[in-house]
Design a protein around this motif. Structure first.
Motif, PDB file in Angstrom:
ATOM      1  N   GLY A  20       0.830  -1.204   0.000  1.00  0.00           N
ATOM      2  CA  GLY A  20       0.000   0.000   0.000  1.00  0.00           C
ATOM      3  C   GLY A  20       0.862   1.249   0.000  1.00  0.00           C
ATOM      4  N   ASP A  21       0.519   2.181   0.858  1.00  0.00           N
ATOM      5  CA  ASP A  21       1.309   3.402   0.980  1.00  0.00           C
ATOM      6  C   ASP A  21       2.715   3.057   1.480  1.00  0.00           C
ATOM      7  OD1 ASP A  21       1.288   6.524   1.193  1.00  0.00           O
ATOM      8  OD2 ASP A  21       2.129   5.796   3.095  1.00  0.00           O
ATOM      9  N   LEU A  22       3.721   3.528   0.766  1.00  0.00           N
ATOM     10  CA  LEU A  22       5.100   3.135   1.082  1.00  0.00           C
ATOM     11  C   LEU A  22       5.512   3.572   2.477  1.00  0.00           C
ATOM     12  CD1 LEU A  22       6.887   3.915  -2.325  1.00  0.00           C
ATOM     13  CD2 LEU A  22       6.122   1.708  -1.445  1.00  0.00           C
ATOM     14  N   SER A  23       5.157   4.784   2.829  1.00  0.00           N
ATOM     15  CA  SER A  23       5.548   5.304   4.133  1.00  0.00           C
ATOM     16  C   SER A  23       4.912   4.488   5.260  1.00  0.00           C
ATOM     17  CB  SER A  23       5.138   6.770   4.248  1.00  0.00           C
ATOM     18  OG  SER A  23       5.541   7.302   5.488  1.00  0.00           O
ATOM     19  N   ASP A  24       3.618   4.161   5.101  1.00  0.00           N
ATOM     20  CA  ASP A  24       2.933   3.373   6.126  1.00  0.00           C
ATOM     21  C   ASP A  24       3.509   1.964   6.225  1.00  0.00           C
ATOM     22  OD1 ASP A  24       1.334   5.549   6.613  1.00  0.00           O
ATOM     23  OD2 ASP A  24      -0.348   4.831   5.366  1.00  0.00           O
ATOM     24  N   GLU A  25       3.766   1.360   5.077  1.00  0.00           N
ATOM     25  CA  GLU A  25       4.304  -0.003   5.084  1.00  0.00           C
ATOM     26  C   GLU A  25       5.675  -0.047   5.758  1.00  0.00           C
ATOM     27  OE1 GLU A  25       2.726  -2.550   4.367  1.00  0.00           O
ATOM     28  OE2 GLU A  25       1.219  -2.122   2.836  1.00  0.00           O
ATOM     29  N   LEU A  26       6.496   0.966   5.489  1.00  0.00           N
ATOM     30  CA  LEU A  26       7.829   0.980   6.084  1.00  0.00           C
ATOM     31  C   LEU A  26       7.745   1.210   7.590  1.00  0.00           C
ATOM     32  CD1 LEU A  26      10.688   0.587   5.138  1.00  0.00           C
ATOM     33  CD2 LEU A  26      10.889   3.037   4.746  1.00  0.00           C
ATOM     34  N   ASP A  27       6.796   2.032   8.021  1.00  0.00           N
ATOM     35  CA  ASP A  27       6.614   2.247   9.468  1.00  0.00           C
ATOM     36  C   ASP A  27       6.178   0.958  10.167  1.00  0.00           C
ATOM     37  OD1 ASP A  27       7.311   4.893   9.289  1.00  0.00           O
ATOM     38  OD2 ASP A  27       5.249   5.641   9.115  1.00  0.00           O
ATOM     39  N   ILE A  28       5.319   0.193   9.514  1.00  0.00           N
ATOM     40  CA  ILE A  28       4.860  -1.071  10.103  1.00  0.00           C
ATOM     41  C   ILE A  28       6.031  -2.050  10.233  1.00  0.00           C
ATOM     42  CG2 ILE A  28       3.399  -3.101   9.701  1.00  0.00           C
ATOM     43  CD1 ILE A  28       1.368  -1.209   8.365  1.00  0.00           C
ATOM     44  N   LEU A  29       6.861  -2.113   9.186  1.00  0.00           N
ATOM     45  CA  LEU A  29       8.020  -3.016   9.229  1.00  0.00           C
ATOM     46  C   LEU A  29       8.970  -2.628  10.353  1.00  0.00           C
ATOM     47  CD1 LEU A  29       8.901  -3.494   5.425  1.00  0.00           C
ATOM     48  CD2 LEU A  29       7.808  -5.128   6.962  1.00  0.00           C
ATOM     49  N   ALA A  31       8.247  -1.116  13.059  1.00  0.00           N
ATOM     50  CA  ALA A  31       7.635  -1.286  14.375  1.00  0.00           C
ATOM     51  C   ALA A  31       7.492  -2.755  14.766  1.00  0.00           C
ATOM     52  CB  ALA A  31       6.257  -0.614  14.395  1.00  0.00           C
ATOM     53  N   ALA A  32       7.104  -3.589  13.821  1.00  0.00           N
ATOM     54  CA  ALA A  32       6.781  -4.967  14.216  1.00  0.00           C
ATOM     55  C   ALA A  32       7.299  -6.022  13.261  1.00  0.00           C
ATOM     56  CB  ALA A  32       5.252  -5.116  14.331  1.00  0.00           C
ATOM     57  N   GLY A  33       7.950  -5.627  12.199  1.00  0.00           N
ATOM     58  CA  GLY A  33       8.372  -6.604  11.208  1.00  0.00           C
ATOM     59  C   GLY A  33       9.642  -7.335  11.612  1.00  0.00           C
ATOM     60  N   SER A  34       9.825  -8.505  11.007  1.00  0.00           N
ATOM     61  CA  SER A  34      11.063  -9.248  11.191  1.00  0.00           C
ATOM     62  C   SER A  34      12.211  -8.485  10.542  1.00  0.00           C
ATOM     63  CB  SER A  34      10.926 -10.638  10.557  1.00  0.00           C
ATOM     64  OG  SER A  34      12.183 -11.276  10.463  1.00  0.00           O
ATOM     65  N   SER A  35      13.427  -8.728  11.004  1.00  0.00           N
ATOM     66  CA  SER A  35      14.584  -8.016  10.460  1.00  0.00           C
ATOM     67  C   SER A  35      14.833  -8.368   9.006  1.00  0.00           C
ATOM     68  CB  SER A  35      15.833  -8.348  11.280  1.00  0.00           C
ATOM     69  OG  SER A  35      16.109  -9.743  11.242  1.00  0.00           O
ATOM     70  N   THR A  36      14.266  -9.472   8.537  1.00  0.00           N
ATOM     71  CA  THR A  36      14.465  -9.878   7.148  1.00  0.00           C
ATOM     72  C   THR A  36      13.320  -9.444   6.229  1.00  0.00           C
ATOM     73  OG1 THR A  36      13.477 -12.038   7.628  1.00  0.00           O
ATOM     74  CG2 THR A  36      15.879 -11.860   7.791  1.00  0.00           C
ATOM     75  N   GLN A 113      17.877  -0.681   6.804  1.00  0.00           N
ATOM     76  CA  GLN A 113      16.995  -1.494   7.639  1.00  0.00           C
ATOM     77  C   GLN A 113      15.597  -1.532   7.032  1.00  0.00           C
ATOM     78  OE1 GLN A 113      16.522  -0.057  11.636  1.00  0.00           O
ATOM     79  NE2 GLN A 113      15.944  -2.077  12.444  1.00  0.00           N
ATOM     80  N   HIS A 114      15.177  -2.690   6.591  1.00  0.00           N
ATOM     81  CA  HIS A 114      13.845  -2.951   6.036  1.00  0.00           C
ATOM     82  C   HIS A 114      13.610  -2.303   4.670  1.00  0.00           C
ATOM     83  CE1 HIS A 114      12.576  -4.901   9.694  1.00  0.00           C
ATOM     84  NE2 HIS A 114      12.843  -3.835  10.415  1.00  0.00           N
ATOM     85  N   PHE A 115      14.636  -1.910   3.951  1.00  0.00           N
ATOM     86  CA  PHE A 115      14.372  -1.361   2.615  1.00  0.00           C
ATOM     87  C   PHE A 115      15.548  -1.614   1.667  1.00  0.00           C
ATOM     88  CE2 PHE A 115      16.757   2.221   4.356  1.00  0.00           C
ATOM     89  CZ  PHE A 115      17.492   2.662   3.271  1.00  0.00           C
TER      90      PHE A 115
END
Length: 330
Positions: A20-29, A31-36, A113-115
């Motif tokens: 979805g929205d790139l900024s939102d998706e990156l914030d979710i990663l 905050a709670a996403g796995s390091s991979t 990190q995450h991108f």
């Protein structure tokens, strides 16, 4: 921002998901996403303002120097570390069959990190096949952003290997032509030597930083398996680099041999010209003597004088011709 974004994808647990929205998706990663888990964004020919906007909008934390280098596109191949971010410049190459030219493009990769952010300059850096190949290997994709970097670098180095085959064929053709009966234009050899130099400029600067990824304690590659994969890419790069060095040396030798062959051919031509001039000089000299119109030239009144003089001319020319033929001047 959407103008320069040519692809975007979200990867979780080695699988591509909806983005979805790139900024939102990156914030979710974060905050709670796995390091991979990571977001892969592809840009093409962004301006400085557009890249800075992407950086600010997504909070990527790209260093200003890395942004400047990515926008200019006129950089040597390199790998630089900016804190937790990695900035990679790769030279992409394309072989033009019709002219044997090697065209150069640029591909920049920011990994953090995450991108993963890839930036294409020109048309010589297609990544669609890279994404598809990586998505078909979930186990590798699950290793995180560095797996994407490896896939990109592996594809670029594979292109080097493909071009190496074409260049080797061109070198072999020129070498065969030089040592055959005909002559090769020195411009042809210089042109191929220039293309080999272009090839070497794209590859050589990458050797040392690529080795750092799998050998140095400073390496940002966290996984041992990934380090082995980068080592494999390094092996392929060294293989191509060694062959390019051999092409350069071989073309220098071929050029020297071609120039020597041209010199020998010119000497042979000069000998032939000199021989024919010498043969033509004999009748010219005799004709000049009897054309001086002196009164006291008894041969002019001989009944067989003309035939004797012509016979002397023919005999002298035949003797000279046989002599020059014997010494291989003709």
């Amino acid at each position: 921002m959407t103008r320069v974004i040519i692809d975007k994808a979200l990867y979780r647990d080695g699988k591509r998901g909806s983005c979805g929205d790139l900024s939102d998706e990156l914030d979710i990663l974060r905050a709670a996403g796995s390091s991979t888990d990571f977001l892969w964004i592809g840009l093409k020919d962004p301006t400085m303002a557009e890249l800075e906007h992407v950086n600010d909008e997504l909070g990527l934390g790209l260093h200003p120097l890395a942004i400047e280098d990515a926008v200019s596109g006129r950089q040597r191949a390199k790998i630089e570390l900016y804190g937790r971010n990695v900035f990679v410049v790769l030279k992409t190459l394309s072989y033009v069959e019709a002219t044997s030219d090697i065209e150069t493009g640029a591909l920049m990769v920011h990994v953090g990190q995450h991108f993963v952010l890839t930036i294409r300059r020109g048309e010589l850096s297609p990544l669609a096949g890279v994404r598809k190949g990586l998505e078909d290997d979930p186990a590798k994709l699950a290793l995180g952003p560095m797996a994407a970097l490896h896939a990109v670098m592996d594809r670029v180095v594979d292109q080097y290997t493909e071009i190496d085959v074409e260049v080797a064929r061109d070198v072999d053709e020129i070498e065969e032509a030089v040592f055959s009966e005909g002559l090769v234009s020195s411009d042809t050899i210089y042109r191929l030597k220039r293309e080999v130099l272009e090839f070497r400029r794209a590859i050589t600067p990458l050797i040392t930083p690529l080795r750092m990824l799998h050998t140095s304690p400073r390496s940002p590659v966290p996984d041992d398996e990934l380090r082995l994969l980068f080592r494999d890419v390094d092996d392929h790069l060294h293989f191509v680099a060694d062959r390019i060095e051999s092409y350069d040396g071989l073309l220098t030798s071929v050029l020297s041999a071609n120039l020597a062959k041209i010199s020998v051919q010119q000497n042979s031509d000069m000998r032939k010209i000199s021989a024919w001039v010498a043969i033509a000089a004999v009748p010219t000299m005799i004709a000049g003597i009897y054309g001086m119109n002196f009164d006291n030239m008894p041969e002019l009144r001989w009944h067989y004088g003309y035939f004797i003089v012509v016979g002397v001319m023919v005999a002298a020319c035949a003797t000279l011709f046989a002599t020059f033929k014997k010494v291989k001047w003709l």
